[in-house]
Design a protein around this motif. Structure first.
Motif, PDB file in Angstrom:
ATOM      1  N   GLY A 114      -4.175   5.443   2.552  1.00  0.00           N
ATOM      2  CA  GLY A 114      -3.484   4.166   2.445  1.00  0.00           C
ATOM      3  C   GLY A 114      -3.081   3.615   3.800  1.00  0.00           C
ATOM      4  O   GLY A 114      -3.217   2.416   4.074  1.00  0.00           O
ATOM      5  N   SER A 130       0.856  -1.187   0.000  1.00  0.00           N
ATOM      6  CA  SER A 130       0.000   0.000   0.000  1.00  0.00           C
ATOM      7  C   SER A 130       0.889   1.232   0.000  1.00  0.00           C
ATOM      8  O   SER A 130       2.090   1.155   0.276  1.00  0.00           O
ATOM      9  CB  SER A 130      -0.895   0.009   1.248  1.00  0.00           C
ATOM     10  N   THR A 147      -6.211   2.375   5.748  1.00  0.00           N
ATOM     11  CA  THR A 147      -6.712   1.114   5.188  1.00  0.00           C
ATOM     12  C   THR A 147      -5.809  -0.043   5.583  1.00  0.00           C
ATOM     13  O   THR A 147      -6.277  -1.109   6.003  1.00  0.00           O
ATOM     14  CB  THR A 147      -6.805   1.217   3.655  1.00  0.00           C
ATOM     15  N   ALA A 148      -4.492   0.156   5.454  1.00  0.00           N
ATOM     16  CA  ALA A 148      -3.535  -0.915   5.778  1.00  0.00           C
ATOM     17  C   ALA A 148      -3.601  -1.272   7.253  1.00  0.00           C
ATOM     18  O   ALA A 148      -3.586  -2.455   7.631  1.00  0.00           O
ATOM     19  CB  ALA A 148      -2.125  -0.479   5.397  1.00  0.00           C
TER      20      ALA A 148
END
Length: 372
Positions: free
Chosen positions: A154, A148, A157-158
């Motif tokens: 990002g 990512s 989300t990761a």
């Protein structure tokens, strides 16, 4: 002749004996008992100095290992961190759990995973933490940026994906794999601050960041009140010393970062898996891809390093991997090397380093062999 017993260092007036200080060469021949006694004291002192162990600071000699402080985080880790990121590809659930069980049985308490797209390794570690009820005893490190970007979106989300796969509500140390050139550092650190405020992460670590990026991050942290790096995970080993020792190392020292060296066994090369060209040819028949990876390491210097490691390992009756890792544990600011293991045997070989305390002469020999 008198029957009076002679002392330990006395002898007849006509007797002379060379005094050997090690190395097989006499230092002197002197018939005077007092001189001989003094030389014997010097000999013992030199031998003791050569064999004095280089224990890490605060290492209690009554224990085979100690938990080592992870910078300023308040966390403490076993002398070897287990990189579990390959377990998803190379092990099924039961095999992966056996590897993690073996690591925990030795006292191991720090596990690293990454945000790989398939998430297999993180899920295996998560299932192990749940079934063995080991979360409270385990320091979890998670590397993001491998699958990512490091934008705010990002990162969020990761992190959420990793938390879900690991089955936990917090990652102890979030490691940024590298600087994302497409994202300004301030955005990344601001996003990390949000994760920390939400208690989804505890602390921040750097991966392959250059010295300049580490300095930039520290300046931003100081100016904007953003999270600072507390640890760094560079590539560092007996085989690959220069880049760390002349680059990241001095910056890590100045910033008081805990160092967790990655690739400390150079892909298994320093575990004496491929010390010669003949062994490389045999490996090529069994595992061509790995042989191709290790081939550039089979040089005169590489072979010299492995031979020095093996000599010490044979004298101490320990695995070669334990000696290579033991050298790292004598270096300043090294908290614990990060070792990838996919079998129980690999775990045992690596964690044996926790009980290896190299002497000063052994450390000197390894450093001479690895000089570039």
């Amino acid at each position: 002749m008198s029957d009076e017993p002679r002392g330990r260092h006395s002898r007849p007036d006509d007797e002379t004996r060379p005094i050997d200080l090690g190395g097989g060469r006499p230092l002197a021949t002197d018939p005077e008992p007092a001189v001989a006694a003094a030389l014997a004291v010097v000999e013992r002192s030199l031998a003791q100095m050569a064999n004095r162990v280089t224990r890490p600071l605060l290492d209690p000699p009554s224990q085979p290992y100690r938990l080592r402080p992870l910078g300023r985080t308040g966390l403490a880790v076993f002398p070897v961190v287990l990189d579990a990121s390959r377990l998803g590809a190379d092990a099924d659930r039961s095999a992966a759990h056996r590897v993690l069980d073996a690591y925990a049985a030795t006292g191991g308490n720090a596990v690293l995973v990454d945000d790989a797209a398939d998430g297999g390794a993180a899920e295996l570690v998560g299932s192990w933490l749940t079934t063995r009820r080991r979360r409270e005893q385990t320091v979890l490190l998670a590397r993001v940026g491998t699958a990512s970007d490091l934008t705010a979106a990002g990162l969020n989300t990761a992190a959420d994906r990793l938390l879900r796969r690991l089955g936990t509500d917090q990652i102890d140390v979030l490691v940024l794999a590298d600087h994302d050139p497409a994202t300004v550092m301030e955005e990344t650190l601001t996003a990390v601050a949000g994760l920390r405020d939400d208690q989804r992460i505890g602390h921040l670590g750097a991966g392959d960041h250059s010295p300049e990026r580490l300095i930039q991050a520290r300046v931003l942290a100081g100016q904007r009140g953003l999270p600072r790096f507390e640890a760094v995970l560079p590539v560092h080993s007996l085989l690959q010393r220069a880049a760390y020792e002349t680059g990241v190392g001095p910056v890590a020292h100045a910033q008081d970062l805990a160092c967790l060296p990655r690739s400390p066994l150079a892909g298994g090369f320093l575990a004496a898996a491929v010390p010669t060209r003949g062994a490389l040819r045999r490996l090529r028949e069994l595992d061509p891809e790995r042989a191709e990876r290790l081939q550039p390491l089979v040089t005169r210097r590489g072979t010299r390093i492995v031979e020095a490691i093996v000599r010490i390992a044979e004298q101490r009756d320990v695995p070669a991997a334990a000696v290579a890792l033991g050298w790292l544990l004598t270096r300043p600011h090294i908290a614990a090397p990060v070792v990838s293991a996919t079998t129980v045997e690999q775990v045992w070989a690596a964690t044996a380093a926790s009980g290896v305390h190299l002497s000063r002469s052994e450390v000197t020999g390894l450093e001479r062999a690895s000089a570039e």
